[in-house]
Motif scaffolding. Structure first.
Motif, PDB file in Angstrom:
ATOM      1  N   VAL A   1       4.726  32.507  -7.409  1.00  0.00           N
ATOM      2  CA  VAL A   1       6.027  32.706  -8.060  1.00  0.00           C
ATOM      3  C   VAL A   1       6.850  33.653  -7.189  1.00  0.00           C
ATOM      4  CG1 VAL A   1       7.259  33.498 -10.109  1.00  0.00           C
ATOM      5  CG2 VAL A   1       5.014  32.421 -10.355  1.00  0.00           C
ATOM      6  N   ARG A   2       8.100  33.269  -6.923  1.00  0.00           N
ATOM      7  CA  ARG A   2       8.952  34.085  -6.045  1.00  0.00           C
ATOM      8  C   ARG A   2       9.684  35.188  -6.799  1.00  0.00           C
ATOM      9  NH1 ARG A   2      10.290  28.763  -3.245  1.00  0.00           N
ATOM     10  NH2 ARG A   2       9.209  28.915  -1.237  1.00  0.00           N
ATOM     11  N   ARG A   3      10.236  34.858  -7.969  1.00  0.00           N
ATOM     12  CA  ARG A   3      11.014  35.836  -8.733  1.00  0.00           C
ATOM     13  C   ARG A   3      10.696  35.707 -10.222  1.00  0.00           C
ATOM     14  NH1 ARG A   3      15.319  38.207  -5.951  1.00  0.00           N
ATOM     15  NH2 ARG A   3      15.750  37.336  -3.890  1.00  0.00           N
ATOM     16  N   PHE A   4      11.060  36.768 -10.963  1.00  0.00           N
ATOM     17  CA  PHE A   4      10.729  36.807 -12.385  1.00  0.00           C
ATOM     18  C   PHE A   4      11.949  37.195 -13.213  1.00  0.00           C
ATOM     19  CE2 PHE A   4       6.881  37.779 -10.023  1.00  0.00           C
ATOM     20  CZ  PHE A   4       5.974  36.877 -10.568  1.00  0.00           C
TER      21      PHE A   4
ATOM     22  N   ARG B   1       4.162  19.491  -9.670  1.00  0.00           N
ATOM     23  CA  ARG B   1       3.726  19.025  -8.348  1.00  0.00           C
ATOM     24  C   ARG B   1       4.359  19.854  -7.231  1.00  0.00           C
ATOM     25  NH1 ARG B   1       3.139  12.426  -8.536  1.00  0.00           N
ATOM     26  NH2 ARG B   1       2.845  12.213 -10.779  1.00  0.00           N
ATOM     27  N   THR B   2       4.264  21.143  -7.379  1.00  0.00           N
ATOM     28  CA  THR B   2       4.828  22.046  -6.383  1.00  0.00           C
ATOM     29  C   THR B   2       3.845  23.174  -6.126  1.00  0.00           C
ATOM     30  OG1 THR B   2       6.782  23.351  -5.808  1.00  0.00           O
ATOM     31  CG2 THR B   2       6.027  23.498  -8.071  1.00  0.00           C
ATOM     32  N   ASP B   3       4.005  23.844  -4.994  1.00  0.00           N
ATOM     33  CA  ASP B   3       3.129  24.953  -4.634  1.00  0.00           C
ATOM     34  C   ASP B   3       3.658  26.296  -5.108  1.00  0.00           C
ATOM     35  OD1 ASP B   3       1.372  23.228  -3.302  1.00  0.00           O
ATOM     36  OD2 ASP B   3       2.549  23.357  -1.446  1.00  0.00           O
ATOM     37  N   VAL B   4       4.935  26.328  -5.484  1.00  0.00           N
ATOM     38  CA  VAL B   4       5.528  27.607  -5.861  1.00  0.00           C
ATOM     39  C   VAL B   4       6.631  27.385  -6.886  1.00  0.00           C
ATOM     40  CG1 VAL B   4       7.165  27.506  -3.924  1.00  0.00           C
ATOM     41  CG2 VAL B   4       6.590  29.720  -4.952  1.00  0.00           C
ATOM     42  N   ILE B   5       6.733  28.310  -7.823  1.00  0.00           N
ATOM     43  CA  ILE B   5       7.828  28.347  -8.792  1.00  0.00           C
ATOM     44  C   ILE B   5       8.826  29.380  -8.293  1.00  0.00           C
ATOM     45  CG2 ILE B   5       8.458  29.041 -11.142  1.00  0.00           C
ATOM     46  CD1 ILE B   5       5.667  27.947 -11.979  1.00  0.00           C
ATOM     47  N   ASP B   6      10.081  28.995  -8.197  1.00  0.00           N
ATOM     48  CA  ASP B   6      11.090  29.915  -7.674  1.00  0.00           C
ATOM     49  C   ASP B   6      11.360  31.065  -8.637  1.00  0.00           C
ATOM     50  OD1 ASP B   6      11.748  28.563  -5.151  1.00  0.00           O
ATOM     51  OD2 ASP B   6      12.477  26.961  -6.456  1.00  0.00           O
ATOM     52  N   VAL B   7      11.436  30.752  -9.933  1.00  0.00           N
ATOM     53  CA  VAL B   7      11.689  31.787 -10.935  1.00  0.00           C
ATOM     54  C   VAL B   7      10.842  31.497 -12.174  1.00  0.00           C
ATOM     55  CG1 VAL B   7      13.437  33.046 -12.245  1.00  0.00           C
ATOM     56  CG2 VAL B   7      14.091  31.873 -10.147  1.00  0.00           C
ATOM     57  N   LEU B   8      10.119  32.502 -12.639  1.00  0.00           N
ATOM     58  CA  LEU B   8       9.351  32.405 -13.881  1.00  0.00           C
ATOM     59  C   LEU B   8       9.969  33.345 -14.905  1.00  0.00           C
ATOM     60  CD1 LEU B   8       6.790  31.420 -15.473  1.00  0.00           C
ATOM     61  CD2 LEU B   8       5.706  33.560 -14.679  1.00  0.00           C
ATOM     62  N   LEU B   9      10.317  32.798 -16.083  1.00  0.00           N
ATOM     63  CA  LEU B   9      10.847  33.604 -17.175  1.00  0.00           C
ATOM     64  C   LEU B   9       9.791  33.746 -18.276  1.00  0.00           C
ATOM     65  CD1 LEU B   9      14.455  32.124 -17.655  1.00  0.00           C
ATOM     66  CD2 LEU B   9      13.641  33.764 -15.950  1.00  0.00           C
ATOM     67  N   LEU B  10       9.722  34.916 -18.873  1.00  0.00           N
ATOM     68  CA  LEU B  10       8.918  35.124 -20.077  1.00  0.00           C
ATOM     69  C   LEU B  10       9.777  34.681 -21.250  1.00  0.00           C
ATOM     70  CD1 LEU B  10       7.410  38.623 -19.210  1.00  0.00           C
ATOM     71  CD2 LEU B  10       6.533  36.335 -18.640  1.00  0.00           C
TER      72      LEU B  10
ATOM     73  N   LEU C   1      13.555  25.770  -8.670  1.00  0.00           N
ATOM     74  CA  LEU C   1      12.813  25.442  -9.881  1.00  0.00           C
ATOM     75  C   LEU C   1      12.566  26.708 -10.689  1.00  0.00           C
ATOM     76  CD1 LEU C   1       9.992  22.854  -9.020  1.00  0.00           C
ATOM     77  CD2 LEU C   1      12.010  22.526 -10.467  1.00  0.00           C
ATOM     78  N   GLN C   2      12.989  26.681 -11.933  1.00  0.00           N
ATOM     79  CA  GLN C   2      12.771  27.790 -12.855  1.00  0.00           C
ATOM     80  C   GLN C   2      12.010  27.270 -14.069  1.00  0.00           C
ATOM     81  OE1 GLN C   2      15.941  30.817 -13.882  1.00  0.00           O
ATOM     82  NE2 GLN C   2      16.045  29.586 -15.756  1.00  0.00           N
TER      83      GLN C   2
END
Length: 314
Positions: free
Chosen positions: A152-155, A118-127, A82-83
């Protein structure tokens, strides 16, 4: 189906901007949910396991309806990446649209996206877009806290130049791993900038030269939004470029959509297209961009480029 654990290994992503109904604040409907389920299933059938969102898509409804899809499909969350993005604020009443990458705003938007998805974590967050008023150190502190909290795992970033990425990375210990840009056979300024150096047309190009090279050197995966060029080369126009796309597809036993995606994937910068169509048959038409090696020769790649630009190279 086991997804890649690193977004940089994904050859193709599904862009969820078209899910969730109209661009208004009315709640999504049962019909919108059915539409989303059909699109997501088509993406999975095509071998796509990475899904791209943004907090503003359909005023948050794209994330919300996708969250319902996840809730109804047991175990799906563990099979996908999920991103999502934050940083754009839509117009609100008399207040104009704006960008907001202040630390508290980033944290708040992420918390809201987690709830909708509905998730506990975002795999990738983009600005999502550069904020001229943003302070890199404040952004870095917010991203670091989100990472340390396991939210958040990665950015990464979106629509940013090499200089903007470098300025942010200088304050951030966690590496930026993605830069998402508009790139397609129709939007070619990113590739044109590399050959217009020392020509009179260079100044009019506008694309920040060196961005592709910087991302490649830093291990930042390029993602291409709008890779199918809104259908310009797959039926909406009768041009030489569209004819050539169709001819190559027939010759190679694939689809015109795949030819367009291969054209991006053939570039050594390492480009992962983000397919945003909601039509199931067109999503499935992208399957070979996941399952087959890129089958475009050096000459065919250039033939497509020159046909699309409508003029010889300098």
């Amino acid at each position: 189906m086991t997804p890649h654990t690193d977004i940089r290994d994904s050859r193709l992503l599904y862009g969820c901007m078209g899910l969730g109904g109209d661009w208004d604040t009315r709640p999504w409907t049962a019909a919108d949910l059915a539409h989303a389920e059909t699109a997501v299933q088509a993406a999975l059938e095509a071998g796509i396991t990475a899904f791209d969102h943004a907090d503003i898509y359909r005023h948050g409804k794209s994330e919300a309806v996708f969250g319902e899809v996840l809730a109804r499909a047991g175990g799906l969350r563990e099979r996908i990446l999920l991103q999502t993005k934050c940083g754009i604020r839509l117009p609100d009443g008399d207040r104009a649209g704006r960008y907001d990458l202040r630390g508290p705003a980033i944290t708040r938007r992420v918390e809201e996206s987690l709830t909708r998805l509905r998730t506990d974590v975002i795999d990738v967050l983009l600005l999502h877009r550069p904020d001229p008023l943003a302070r890199p150190q404040e952004i870095a502190e917010a991203l670091t806290a989100l990472h340390e909290q396991g939210l958040v795992r990665r950015f990464g970033v979106s629509n940013m130049s090499a200089a903007q990425i470098a300025a942010l990375q200088a304050s951030l210990d966690v590496p930026l791993v993605v830069n998402q840009l508009e790139m397609s056979l129709g939007r070619r300024d990113w590739v044109e900038s590399g050959v217009l150096v020392n020509t009179s047309a260079a100044a009019a190009n506008g694309f920040p030269h060196g961005t592709l090279e910087y991302c490649a050197a830093q291990g930042i995966r390029l993602q291409a939004w709008g890779p199918l060029a809104q259908g310009r080369f797959t039926g909406r126009a009768d041009t030489r470029a569209a004819q050539l796309v169709a001819e190559l597809a027939a010759r190679k036993g694939t689809t015109p959509e795949t030819i367009l995606l291969w054209w991006l994937q053939r570039h050594p910068a390492g480009i992962a297209p983000v397919v945003g169509t909601t039509r199931p048959e067109r999503i499935r038409a992208c399957r070979d961009a996941v399952h087959r090696a890129v089958d475009l020769t050096h000459e065919e790649w250039y033939d497509l480029w020159v046909a699309a630009r409508g003029a010889p190279l300098p």
